[in-house]
Design an enzyme around this catalytic site. Structure first.
Site, PDB file in Angstrom:
ATOM      1  N   GLU A 168       0.522  -2.927  -2.646  1.00  0.00           N
ATOM      2  CA  GLU A 168       0.450  -1.632  -3.343  1.00  0.00           C
ATOM      3  C   GLU A 168      -0.622  -1.668  -4.435  1.00  0.00           C
ATOM      4  O   GLU A 168      -1.455  -0.766  -4.563  1.00  0.00           O
ATOM      5  CB  GLU A 168       1.802  -1.286  -4.001  1.00  0.00           C
ATOM      6  CG  GLU A 168       2.917  -0.939  -3.042  1.00  0.00           C
ATOM      7  CD  GLU A 168       3.638  -2.160  -2.485  1.00  0.00           C
ATOM      8  OE1 GLU A 168       3.134  -3.300  -2.630  1.00  0.00           O
ATOM      9  OE2 GLU A 168       4.709  -1.966  -1.887  1.00  0.00           O
ATOM     10  N   GLY A 190       8.115 -11.657 -13.221  1.00  0.00           N
ATOM     11  CA  GLY A 190       7.651 -10.276 -13.378  1.00  0.00           C
ATOM     12  C   GLY A 190       8.624  -9.401 -14.154  1.00  0.00           C
ATOM     13  O   GLY A 190       8.252  -8.690 -15.100  1.00  0.00           O
ATOM     14  N   LYS A 241       8.130  -7.905   2.691  1.00  0.00           N
ATOM     15  CA  LYS A 241       6.687  -7.720   2.479  1.00  0.00           C
ATOM     16  C   LYS A 241       5.910  -8.283   3.664  1.00  0.00           C
ATOM     17  O   LYS A 241       4.979  -7.669   4.160  1.00  0.00           O
ATOM     18  CB  LYS A 241       6.236  -8.470   1.213  1.00  0.00           C
ATOM     19  CG  LYS A 241       6.571  -7.790  -0.089  1.00  0.00           C
ATOM     20  CD  LYS A 241       5.922  -8.578  -1.226  1.00  0.00           C
ATOM     21  CE  LYS A 241       6.478  -8.232  -2.578  1.00  0.00           C
ATOM     22  NZ  LYS A 241       6.082  -9.158  -3.629  1.00  0.00           N
TER      23      LYS A 241
END
Ligand code: F6P
Length: 537
Positions: A213, A267, A498
């Site tokens: 993305e 993250g 993913k």
């Protein structure tokens, strides 16, 4: 606290206790203890945490305290803050707390003190953000940069987006800050609407610099820049925040425009790292460091407060009680503040990516009920959308309400008072139902009550207080992971989806040859076929 019993014994006692307590309603619990509101609340930093409307009594708290102790939560947090490889599936530390530790601390990762490199990154962030805030950062054509577009997804977006919106009253008024995370082309188009490439920089946050993305967004951003300012000066408009300098430079970001995101910061725990750069640009370094001080305060209190006043542990154990003993699969997060509108999304990632796991280091009789579904919306909107279900639906949904006593503007305090009145009214009705109302109610109108909620109340929404809240949520999540026995720092489930997407995309774009094409199940095959047919209509 009885530390001699092992975890399984404590879990059995909790289960026995649950059966006994289920005969008591919240009304009875409040009637039996007129001071329940103080007995089951605590001050934690600047926060007031009230768990008195949860379905608990003092035995529950004692047993939960035993559970925390038997699970060695404190030791885990100490190890985590000292840099041990607590992320066991990846053999990595999870050292987000080092980012707000004192600059004279010494925290070693593979024998090297990480504090000097953290200080270096913060100094660079400070210089860079001051440069933009003072109008001194110039783009390729010599025009000052006045717009900042943050590109990134998941943990590389949600923390800074949530905090940016929460602290909008502290924002620099002449800098236009926007966020874009979706691969859906409409989102970048809308984000860039009205912006001038000559005065815009893109801050691309991606720890891996491998996230599809984000890379697609960056490519599109580059095309948008190239069209007006050409390839030559483009690098003046691209900033990278990453753990992979090499990948970022290969994609056209200059070394000097890269801010390091260390491998030991996850993250979803990264707001206090370079991933907070956009926030720092918006609120300025001083306020950004106030946010870090708030976090540091809670880091310290989480380790030092006794269980009864340890907000982190209390909230974590209430989550466990509600999920694993009372069997409530979801929790609604309801901030009574428009500025906190991204809190549910932020917590959804923090808590669900951390705790949505069924692989446990040890098996301690929790069955499958680990981790809750987190969802919610601001109080005002939620009341007119899903609160009906909270009050009278067939499932019980524990709620966590967040309120602030003071408005950002004294002149608007009246509205702040209304917000809190609503918060309190809802928790009262949830807990006690319509029992407090005088008239006889028809069954349709009757609220049975006995629906648990927690209230976190803070004096005001400032960077220092937001920092406290964020650290509280971070540590509570980690503590729950430790007690449930799951690794709060990995996310293998997401990684697998993913890689499947990469194969499918090759297939859709007809890049993969028929020999390499994966044979899919009949549902996916049919969906692919239909997608291609619809595409040609
Ligand atoms: O959504 C999954 C995830 O792996 C998150 O954990 C992470 O925050 C996000 O993708 C973005 O990853 P990166 O920062 O590497 O682009």
């Amino acid at each position: 606290m009885d530390s001699s019993r092992n975890k399984n014994q404590i879990l059995s006692s909790l289960e026995e206790h649950r059966k006994r307590l289920s005969e008591k309603s919240l009304i009875e619990l409040f009637n039996n203890d007129p001071d329940r509101g103080s007995h089951f609340s605590t001050t934690f930093g600047d926060l007031w945490i009230d768990i008195s409307k949860q379905l608990i009594d003092s035995t529950t708290i004692d047993l939960l305290a035993d559970l925390a102790e038997a699970s060695k939560v404190n030791q885990f947090l100490l190890d985590m803050m000292a840099g041990s490889p607590v992320n066991w599936s990846e053999q990595k530390p999870a050292l987000h707390t080092a980012l707000r530790a004192s600059r004279d601390s010494k925290i070693l990762v593979e024998g090297i003190n990480v504090i000097p490199s953290i200080s270096e990154t913060f100094e660079k962030m400070e210089d860079f953000s001051q440069c933009i805030r003072s109008g001194k950062l110039l783009g390729a054509t010599g025009a000052p940069i006045t717009s900042v577009v943050a590109l990134g997804i998941g943990g590389s977006n949600l923390g800074s987006l949530m905090a940016y919106k929460a602290l909008s009253n502290f924002s620099h008024k002449d800098i236009d800050i926007r966020f874009c995370s979706s691969i859906d082309p409409v989102e970048l188009d809308q984000t860039l609407d009205g912006l001038d490439p000559e005065t815009t920089i893109f801050v691309i946050t991606s720890k891996s610099f491998n996230t599809k993305e984000t890379l697609v967004l960056m490519e599109n951003a580059k095309k948008w820049l190239e069209y007006s300012i050409g390839i030559e000066g483009m690098s003046k408009h691209l900033v990278g925040i990453t753990g992979s300098r090499e990948k970022a430079t290969n994609l056209g970001i200059e070394e000097t425009m890269i801010f390091d995101l260390p491998d030991w910061v996850g993250g979803r725990f990264s707001l206090s790292s370079a991933a907070g750069l956009v926030l720092m640009i918006s609120i300025g370094p001083t306020e950004f460091f106030h946010l870090l001080s708030g976090m540091k305060e809670i880091d310290h209190k989480t380790l030092s407060e006794p269980f009864e006043s340890n907000g982190t542990l209390l909230l974590s154990l209430i989550d466990i009680w509600n999920r694993s003993f009372l069997n409530y699969p979801t929790m609604a997060v309801v901030p009574y503040s428009s500025q906190m509108s991204y809190l549910p999304a932020y917590l959804q990632q923090l808590m669900m990516e951390s705790l949505g796991k069924n692989i446990r280091k040890d098996r301690h009789g929790f069955g499958n009920s680990v981790g809750s579904v987190i969802w919610g919306a601001t109080g005002t909107e939620g009341q007119h959308a899903f609160f009906q279900f909270l009050h009278q639906g067939t499932d019980v949904i524990p709620c966590e309400m967040l309120g602030f006593s003071n408005s950002y503007d004294q002149a608007l305090q009246g509205q702040q008072n209304s917000l809190f009145a609503n918060l309190l009214a809802q928790t009262e009705a949830l807990a006690l139902g319509s029992s407090t109302e005088k008239e006889d109610l028809t069954p349709d109108r009757k609220l049975e009550g006995n629906r648990p909620s927690t209230v976190i109340l803070a004096p005001k929404l400032t960077p220092f207080i937001l920092g406290q809240l964020i650290a509280l949520y971070e540590h509570r999540t980690v503590a729950s992971g430790v007690i449930w026995g799951v690794n709060p720092f990995d996310q293998w489930g997401v990684e697998s989806g993913k890689s499947i997407a990469i194969d499918i995309e090759l297939e859709i774009n007809e890049i993969s040859s028929s020999e390499t094409m994966t044979k899919r199940n009949s549902s996916s095959e049919k969906l692919l076929e239909k997608f291609k047919i619809f595409r040609n209509i």
